[in-house]
Design a protein around this motif. Structure first.
Motif, PDB file in Angstrom:
ATOM      1  N   MET A 205      44.133  35.000  38.017  1.00 16.14           N
ATOM      2  CA  MET A 205      43.463  35.449  36.866  1.00 16.14           C
ATOM      3  C   MET A 205      43.127  34.699  35.763  1.00 16.14           C
ATOM      4  O   MET A 205      44.161  33.784  35.500  1.00 16.14           O
ATOM      5  CB  MET A 205      44.633  36.420  36.297  1.00 16.14           C
ATOM      6  N   SER A 206      42.199  34.833  35.135  1.00 16.22           N
ATOM      7  CA  SER A 206      41.919  34.145  33.813  1.00 16.22           C
ATOM      8  C   SER A 206      42.237  34.919  32.741  1.00 16.22           C
ATOM      9  O   SER A 206      42.760  36.288  32.721  1.00 16.22           O
ATOM     10  CB  SER A 206      40.182  33.931  33.962  1.00 16.22           C
ATOM     11  N   GLY A 207      42.631  34.306  31.732  1.00 12.19           N
ATOM     12  CA  GLY A 207      42.927  34.853  30.462  1.00 12.19           C
ATOM     13  C   GLY A 207      41.849  35.806  29.473  1.00 12.19           C
ATOM     14  O   GLY A 207      42.157  36.447  28.378  1.00 12.19           O
ATOM     15  N   LYS A 208      40.867  35.810  30.181  1.00 12.85           N
ATOM     16  CA  LYS A 208      39.791  36.763  29.424  1.00 12.85           C
ATOM     17  C   LYS A 208      40.010  38.129  29.600  1.00 12.85           C
ATOM     18  O   LYS A 208      40.258  38.455  30.895  1.00 12.85           O
ATOM     19  CB  LYS A 208      38.326  36.211  29.986  1.00 12.85           C
ATOM     20  N   GLN A 209      39.691  38.916  28.638  1.00  9.59           N
ATOM     21  CA  GLN A 209      39.496  40.277  28.812  1.00  9.59           C
ATOM     22  C   GLN A 209      38.114  40.828  28.623  1.00  9.59           C
ATOM     23  O   GLN A 209      37.572  40.171  27.902  1.00  9.59           O
ATOM     24  CB  GLN A 209      40.443  41.020  27.608  1.00  9.59           C
ATOM     25  N   GLU A 210      37.814  41.798  29.753  1.00  5.65           N
ATOM     26  CA  GLU A 210      36.492  42.140  29.713  1.00  5.65           C
ATOM     27  C   GLU A 210      36.445  43.586  29.058  1.00  5.65           C
ATOM     28  O   GLU A 210      37.498  44.284  29.099  1.00  5.65           O
ATOM     29  CB  GLU A 210      35.969  42.495  31.191  1.00  5.65           C
ATOM     30  N   GLY A 211      35.425  43.630  28.123  1.00  7.99           N
ATOM     31  CA  GLY A 211      35.051  45.054  27.381  1.00  7.99           C
ATOM     32  C   GLY A 211      34.630  45.958  28.181  1.00  7.99           C
ATOM     33  O   GLY A 211      33.981  45.462  29.227  1.00  7.99           O
ATOM     34  N   VAL A 212      34.998  47.184  28.115  1.00  8.93           N
ATOM     35  CA  VAL A 212      34.441  48.429  28.677  1.00  8.93           C
ATOM     36  C   VAL A 212      33.631  49.209  27.594  1.00  8.93           C
ATOM     37  O   VAL A 212      34.427  49.463  26.561  1.00  8.93           O
ATOM     38  CB  VAL A 212      35.637  49.062  29.344  1.00  8.93           C
ATOM     39  N   ASN A 213      32.678  49.534  28.046  1.00 11.74           N
ATOM     40  CA  ASN A 213      31.713  50.501  27.274  1.00 11.74           C
ATOM     41  C   ASN A 213      32.642  52.012  27.250  1.00 11.74           C
ATOM     42  O   ASN A 213      32.648  52.616  28.330  1.00 11.74           O
ATOM     43  CB  ASN A 213      30.236  50.539  27.603  1.00 11.74           C
ATOM     44  N   ILE A 214      33.145  52.386  26.079  1.00 12.07           N
ATOM     45  CA  ILE A 214      34.073  53.375  26.370  1.00 12.07           C
ATOM     46  C   ILE A 214      33.087  54.980  26.338  1.00 12.07           C
ATOM     47  O   ILE A 214      33.371  55.814  26.632  1.00 12.07           O
ATOM     48  CB  ILE A 214      34.814  53.638  24.745  1.00 12.07           C
ATOM     49  N   GLU A 215      31.857  54.754  25.993  1.00 11.52           N
ATOM     50  CA  GLU A 215      30.878  55.669  26.484  1.00 11.52           C
ATOM     51  C   GLU A 215      30.545  56.115  27.630  1.00 11.52           C
ATOM     52  O   GLU A 215      30.109  56.893  28.211  1.00 11.52           O
ATOM     53  CB  GLU A 215      29.550  55.573  25.420  1.00 11.52           C
ATOM     54  N   SER A 216      30.814  55.061  28.547  1.00  9.17           N
ATOM     55  CA  SER A 216      30.662  55.412  30.029  1.00  9.17           C
ATOM     56  C   SER A 216      31.867  55.834  30.673  1.00  9.17           C
ATOM     57  O   SER A 216      31.816  56.348  31.787  1.00  9.17           O
ATOM     58  CB  SER A 216      30.282  54.123  30.713  1.00  9.17           C
ATOM     59  N   LEU A 217      33.063  56.155  29.793  1.00  8.87           N
ATOM     60  CA  LEU A 217      34.256  56.759  30.484  1.00  8.87           C
ATOM     61  C   LEU A 217      34.192  58.118  30.477  1.00  8.87           C
ATOM     62  O   LEU A 217      33.458  58.595  29.566  1.00  8.87           O
ATOM     63  CB  LEU A 217      35.564  56.168  29.717  1.00  8.87           C
ATOM     64  N   SER A 218      34.961  58.916  31.556  1.00  7.78           N
ATOM     65  CA  SER A 218      34.875  60.251  31.295  1.00  7.78           C
ATOM     66  C   SER A 218      36.071  60.853  30.269  1.00  7.78           C
ATOM     67  O   SER A 218      36.538  60.156  29.611  1.00  7.78           O
ATOM     68  CB  SER A 218      35.416  60.655  32.662  1.00  7.78           C
TER      69      SER A 218
END
Length: 155
Positions: A1-14
């Motif tokens: 695992m790398s130390g990077k966090q990937e952002g999630v577009n919250i508008e795509s979440l239910s």
């Protein structure tokens, strides 16, 4: 695992996923706020100790009676053997005898350290609170869109 966090577009979440994210952020903000309160209380205690050491030693005299706390509500009479030396709780049940200058330096450093921690925590709480507001707004929009969807289909 790398130390990077990937952002999630919250508008795509239910809406259900957004509710879970909101709940997690609520818990984090609550925990961080409690930690902030504890740090501020600890800083206040150290400031009080600093004030007492700075003003107390000059006002004490060898023959003056004092009250020595045994617990929060139990005191006994005592006399100072040396008003220029104090016993400092350095943490985890360890006590060290210091002169008043060293005790002042110790408490001053603790107050400054806690002040820096409080500032860092304030920034984190502010960021989490902003994230929470964004999630709440997107969730509100999703709920309104879901509520408007079926009624416009029926019309």
């Amino acid at each position: 695992m790398s130390g990077k966090q990937e952002g999630v577009n919250i508008e795509s979440l239910s809406a259900q996923q957004l509710t879970a994210v909101k709940q997690q952020l609520d818990e984090e903000v609550e925990h961080l706020t409690a930690s902030y309160t504890q740090l501020a209380a600890a800083q206040a205690k150290f400031k009080e100790c600093l004030r007492i050491v700075q003003t107390g030693s000059s006002s004490f005299d060898d023959n003056k009676d004092i009250l020595v706390p045994l617990t929060n509500s139990l005191y006994v009479k005592g006399k100072l053997s040396n008003p220029d030396r104090v016993i400092v709780d350095v943490g985890t049940g360890f006590y060290v005898e210091k002169d008043t200058k060293s005790a002042t330096d110790f408490y001053d450093a603790k107050v400054k350290e806690l002040g820096a921690n409080i500032q860092n925590l304030e920034a984190i709480v502010q960021g989490k609170t902003n994230n929470l507001r964004v999630v709440e707004e997107v969730l509100r929009q999703k709920v309104l869109a879901q509520g408007a969807g079926p009624t416009s289909a029926q019309a």
